[in-house]
Design an enzyme around this catalytic site. Structure first.
Site, PDB file in Angstrom:
ATOM      1  N   LYS A 251       0.828  -1.208   0.000  1.00  0.00           N
ATOM      2  CA  LYS A 251       0.000   0.000   0.000  1.00  0.00           C
ATOM      3  C   LYS A 251       0.863   1.258   0.000  1.00  0.00           C
ATOM      4  O   LYS A 251       0.500   2.267  -0.548  1.00  0.00           O
ATOM      5  CB  LYS A 251      -0.918   0.005   1.220  1.00  0.00           C
ATOM      6  CG  LYS A 251      -1.933  -1.110   1.178  1.00  0.00           C
ATOM      7  CD  LYS A 251      -2.845  -1.020   2.363  1.00  0.00           C
ATOM      8  CE  LYS A 251      -3.474  -2.388   2.601  1.00  0.00           C
ATOM      9  NZ  LYS A 251      -4.317  -2.419   3.775  1.00  0.00           N
ATOM     10  N   ARG A 252       2.009   1.158   0.624  1.00  0.00           N
ATOM     11  CA  ARG A 252       2.890   2.330   0.705  1.00  0.00           C
ATOM     12  C   ARG A 252       3.402   2.765  -0.664  1.00  0.00           C
ATOM     13  O   ARG A 252       3.732   3.905  -0.871  1.00  0.00           O
ATOM     14  CB  ARG A 252       4.089   2.024   1.602  1.00  0.00           C
ATOM     15  CG  ARG A 252       3.817   2.267   3.059  1.00  0.00           C
ATOM     16  CD  ARG A 252       5.087   2.076   3.848  1.00  0.00           C
ATOM     17  NE  ARG A 252       5.623   0.736   3.672  1.00  0.00           N
ATOM     18  CZ  ARG A 252       5.236  -0.308   4.387  1.00  0.00           C
ATOM     19  NH1 ARG A 252       4.329  -0.162   5.310  1.00  0.00           N
ATOM     20  NH2 ARG A 252       5.750  -1.504   4.183  1.00  0.00           N
TER      21      ARG A 252
END
Ligand code: GLU
Length: 489
Positions: A251-252
């Site tokens: 997600k980062r």
């Protein structure tokens, strides 16, 4: 696939926005449910209270619905297991945990949780201290109010073999598996227990989920077996790789990608950038699934007909944003004009313009082919609605013409257009073609300063139609301004 109707679930944890990995899992579950004439459930797995975000559930539902993914049971649509929120089923999970204690597949553990955390990080697992307590003794301690957790009693010898639909048999030595916690000291279930109890009691036939859950599979299968339940078919989807192909996407990874590049792994961002759900669905469907070697254009309706688990590919799939743009272009061209008009309107409004629907509908056929996303609209159509345009005087000079020749061209164009009763694209074309012949210059040379004069930019939709939509008054006004600008040079 000629399977019986499947009952599948998408079980997100409400910890943030819906991202590509989750959306693809939801899509495949949805397609499989539809393909087999079964049901898809949406279950919110909120047992991890530390990472819980209260707005996330609504956002997840909103993004899924926008994509066109539907479910037959869930927190918002109801069903036999309403409310489909895991934390609200904790009593049931607890009952089942104690059933395992009764059958000695689980035991009460009184080790201090702080001490445990230290032990776990330094020695990599629970040392089994309470595993050998006599059950009657443990029960007494619990009844006297001593804090405890419930742990699964993992066999210490031998191995466990599980079957993944895409990967076949996977065997793990039991020595590698610790006695994992089922109930925390506050009586709250951990995810592993809650999910398995829910999957079983909700009649889930196929667990289709991300590959990151593969390491948990032995635990999940052991739990199911300890209860004496039939396991669902386990199907772990391929990992999504970062654009460029290096490493696993997390997600980062969205941070360096979003906004400036117009790319993000979050569905809601892609929506804001102006991507179409149809394009995202087509793109995601092919991240780990294919029908054959050549067909790549699919609508969600096509996919419901053709999707099968057998055609899933367990190898990592790359997230390729240029492919998204490609599908976006295709689906954009298929969209009815009214939908394009409605789609671009907010982006024009966002730049301070006030587009009217009738004009928008006339512009759409001119720009639809040129749009990648709706937010490209101001670039192609903003000048239709702005009060003035401010061309760069240098751009008003046509190729191979000098300033006074370009000025001359604009003055001639002004007079020709002024002589027309109104600007219909056919009559504009006729007038400007014959003018270019009279002046002995190419049509392109004649049109380029006109285009810059009326649009303020070097590229525009087809010019004759553009002038028709702008109308005689605005067109002449803008050409007049351009003449003035050139004269001042
Ligand atoms: N709640 C888990 C997640 O957020 C779902 C795991 C599963 O599908 O079993 O990814």
């Amino acid at each position: 696939m000629s399977s019986d109707p499947a009952r599948v679930r998408f079980a997100p944890s409400p910890t943030g926005y819906l991202h590509l990995g989750g959306a693809r899992t939801a899509l495949y579950n949805f397609l499989f449910a539809r393909q087999t004439g079964g049901q898809m459930l949406l279950r919110i797995e909120d047992t991890d209270r530390k990472r819980f975000q209260s707005a996330a559930q609504e956002q997840l539902i909103d993004s899924l619905r926008w994509l066109g993914i539907r479910w037959d049971e869930g927190p918002d649509v109801g069903g036999e297991f309403y409310p489909y929120i895991q934390s609200e089923r904790a009593d049931l999970h607890r009952e089942y945990a104690y059933e395992l204690v009764k059958s000695e597949n689980a035991y009460l553990c009184f080790c201090d949780t702080n001490q445990l955390q230290t032990q776990q990080t330094t020695h990599g697992g629970y040392d089994g201290h309470c595993r050998h307590l006599a059950p009657s003794n443990a029960r007494k301690r619990a009844e006297s109010g001593e804090q405890h957790v419930v742990r699964f009693r993992t066999p210490k010898q031998g191995s466990v073999t599980v079957h993944d639909f895409l990967r076949g048999e996977i065997t793990v030595g039991n020595a590698q598996l610790e006695d994992f916690i089922l109930l925390k000291s506050d009586g709250f279930p951990v995810y592993h227990l809650a999910a398995m109890v829910d999957d079983h009691t909700m009649g889930i036939t196929h667990v289709i989920r991300g590959e990151e859950w593969l390491p948990s599979l032995p635990k999940h299968a052991m739990l199911m077996r300890a209860f004496g339940w039939t396991e669902p078919i386990w199907c772990h989807l391929s990992v999504l790789k970062k654009p460029g192909g290096k490493g696993k996407m997390s997600k980062r990874d969205s941070q360096p990608l979003d906004k400036t590049s117009g790319h993000s792994i979050f569905i809601d961002d892609l929506r804001k950038f102006g991507y179409l759900p149809e394009a995202i669905i087509n793109w995601m469907a092919l991240m780990g699934w294919s029908l054959d070697d050549h067909q790549e254009d699919f609508t969600i309706a096509d996919l419901q007909q053709t999707f099968s688990l057998k055609k899933l590919n367990p190898s990592p799939a790359t997230v390729d944003f240029s492919k998204l743009d490609y599908f976006q272009g295709k689906h954009m061209r298929l969209l009815p004009a009214g939908e394009v008009a409605a789609g671009i309107k907010p982006y024009l409004q966002h730049t301070g313009l006030d587009p009217d629907d009738a004009t928008l509908l006339r512009i759409v056929p001119l720009i639809q082919e040129r749009l990648i996303t709706f937010d490209d609209a101001p670039k192609w159509a903003g000048f239709f609605f702005s009060a003035n345009v401010s061309p760069d005087p240098a751009d008003l000079i046509a190729k191979k013409l000098n300033q006074s020749e370009s000025l001359d061209v604009l003055q001639h164009v002004y007079r020709s257009l002024a002589a027309l009763p109104s600007l219909k694209h056919e009559s504009v074309e006729q007038a400007l073609r014959s003018l270019s012949e009279r002046l002995g210059i190419k049509l392109g040379q004649l049109l380029s300063p006109v285009r810059v004069a009326v649009s303020g930019q070097r590229v525009s939709p087809p010019l004759f139609n553009t002038l028709e939509i702008l109308g005689k008054q605005v067109t002449l006004q803008r050409i007049k301004n351009a003449i003035k600008l050139l004269k001042e040079q």
